[in-house]
Design an enzyme around this catalytic site. Structure first.
Site, PDB file in Angstrom:
ATOM      1  CE  LYS A  83      -4.283   1.114   2.513  1.00 47.13           C
ATOM      2  NZ  LYS A  83      -4.932   0.904   3.817  1.00 47.13           N
TER       3      LYS A  83
HETATM    4  O1  G3P Z   1      -9.151   2.052   4.849  1.00 45.97           O
HETATM    5  C1  G3P Z   1      -8.889   3.333   5.301  1.00 45.97           C
HETATM    6  C2  G3P Z   1      -9.540   3.528   6.609  1.00 45.97           C
HETATM    7  O2  G3P Z   1      -8.853   2.832   7.581  1.00 45.97           O
HETATM    8  C3  G3P Z   1      -9.721   4.935   7.016  1.00 45.97           C
HETATM    9  O3  G3P Z   1     -10.871   4.942   7.753  1.00 45.97           O
HETATM   10  O4  G3P Z   1     -12.490   5.831   9.317  1.00 45.97           O
HETATM   11  O5  G3P Z   1     -10.049   6.368   9.589  1.00 45.97           O
HETATM   12  O6  G3P Z   1     -11.373   7.388   7.756  1.00 45.97           O
HETATM   13  P1  G3P Z   1     -11.211   6.201   8.646  1.00 45.97           P
END
Ligand code: G3P
Length: 217
Positions: A83
């Protein structure tokens, strides 16, 4: 639509994987920190549980270091997806790593143009962040739909991996607009089973059978 689980928690991954809900796993530095585990060790353990792609994120910011880190991460297991962030250096790393036959997930995508150039750089997956766009009052789902259209217009094979999925409605919308994959925290995936009418109906059925005094076992 494939389901990836967005976590580095082994117990959650095992539980969902046993139910057939896990087509892959995504991690990021914040999720590794939350797990309290060593990045290489926990990633190796996840790869031993799940046969689908397991995204492990580089921590360098310049292309050469990202490539070196990506090669090291890819040695962990065959199903590692490297990634990289959607920066110019990240795209350079994407191009090199994908040319070597490694799966690459280009993350932190917030625009259709970013998704377009990630596909041209050979990304296996593009990760647009829905929830973080919603947080700033921009409809994250519009971005998924725009990327779907652009990729379909030109036949790009990069898979749209909808990320930052926070709600069950996000999951439905991702499926409706044609995301190839969505990644969500375990709690969101588990809550897909919930419906108040299911709970209400079950309570009524159980009350009625109890009144009959019958038991199956
Ligand atoms: O896959 C990306 C994710 O982990 C981000 O999620 O909720 O931190 O925006 P969030």
């Amino acid at each position: 639509m494939k389901f990836f689980v967005d976590t580095a928690e082994i117990a959650d991954i095992k539980e969902l994987n046993d139910l057939g809900m896990v087509d892959g796993v995504t991690t990021n530095p914040s999720l590794i920190k939350k797990s309290g585990r060593d990045i290489l060790e926990v990633t190796k353990e996840i790869c031993s549980i799940v046969s689908g792609p397991v995204s492990a994120e580089v921590t360098a910011t310049d292309a050469d270091q990202m490539i070196a880190e990506g090669r090291k991460l890819a040695e962990i297991a065959e199903n590692i997806t490297v990634k990289v962030p959607l920066t110019w250096d990240g795209l350079q790393a994407c191009k090199v790593l994908s040319s070597e036959g490694k799966m690459v997930n280009v993350t932190l995508c917030f625009s259709a143009n970013q998704a377009l150039i990630a596909a041209k750089a050979g990304a296996t997956f593009i990760s647009p962040f829905i929830g973080r766009l919603d947080d700033i009052n921009i409809d994250g789902m519009d971005l998924i739909a725009d990327i779907r259209q652009i990729y379909d217009n030109y036949g790009f094979e990069t898979e749209i991996l909808a990320a930052s999925v926070r709600t069950v409605n996000h999951v439905t919308q991702c499926a409706l607009v044609g995301a190839d994959v969505m990644t969500a925290p375990p709690a969101v995936i588990k809550s897909l089973a919930n419906h108040p009418l299911t709970d209400k109906g079950l309570a009524a059925f159980l009350a009625d059978i109890e009144k009959t005094g019958q038991k199956i076992l």
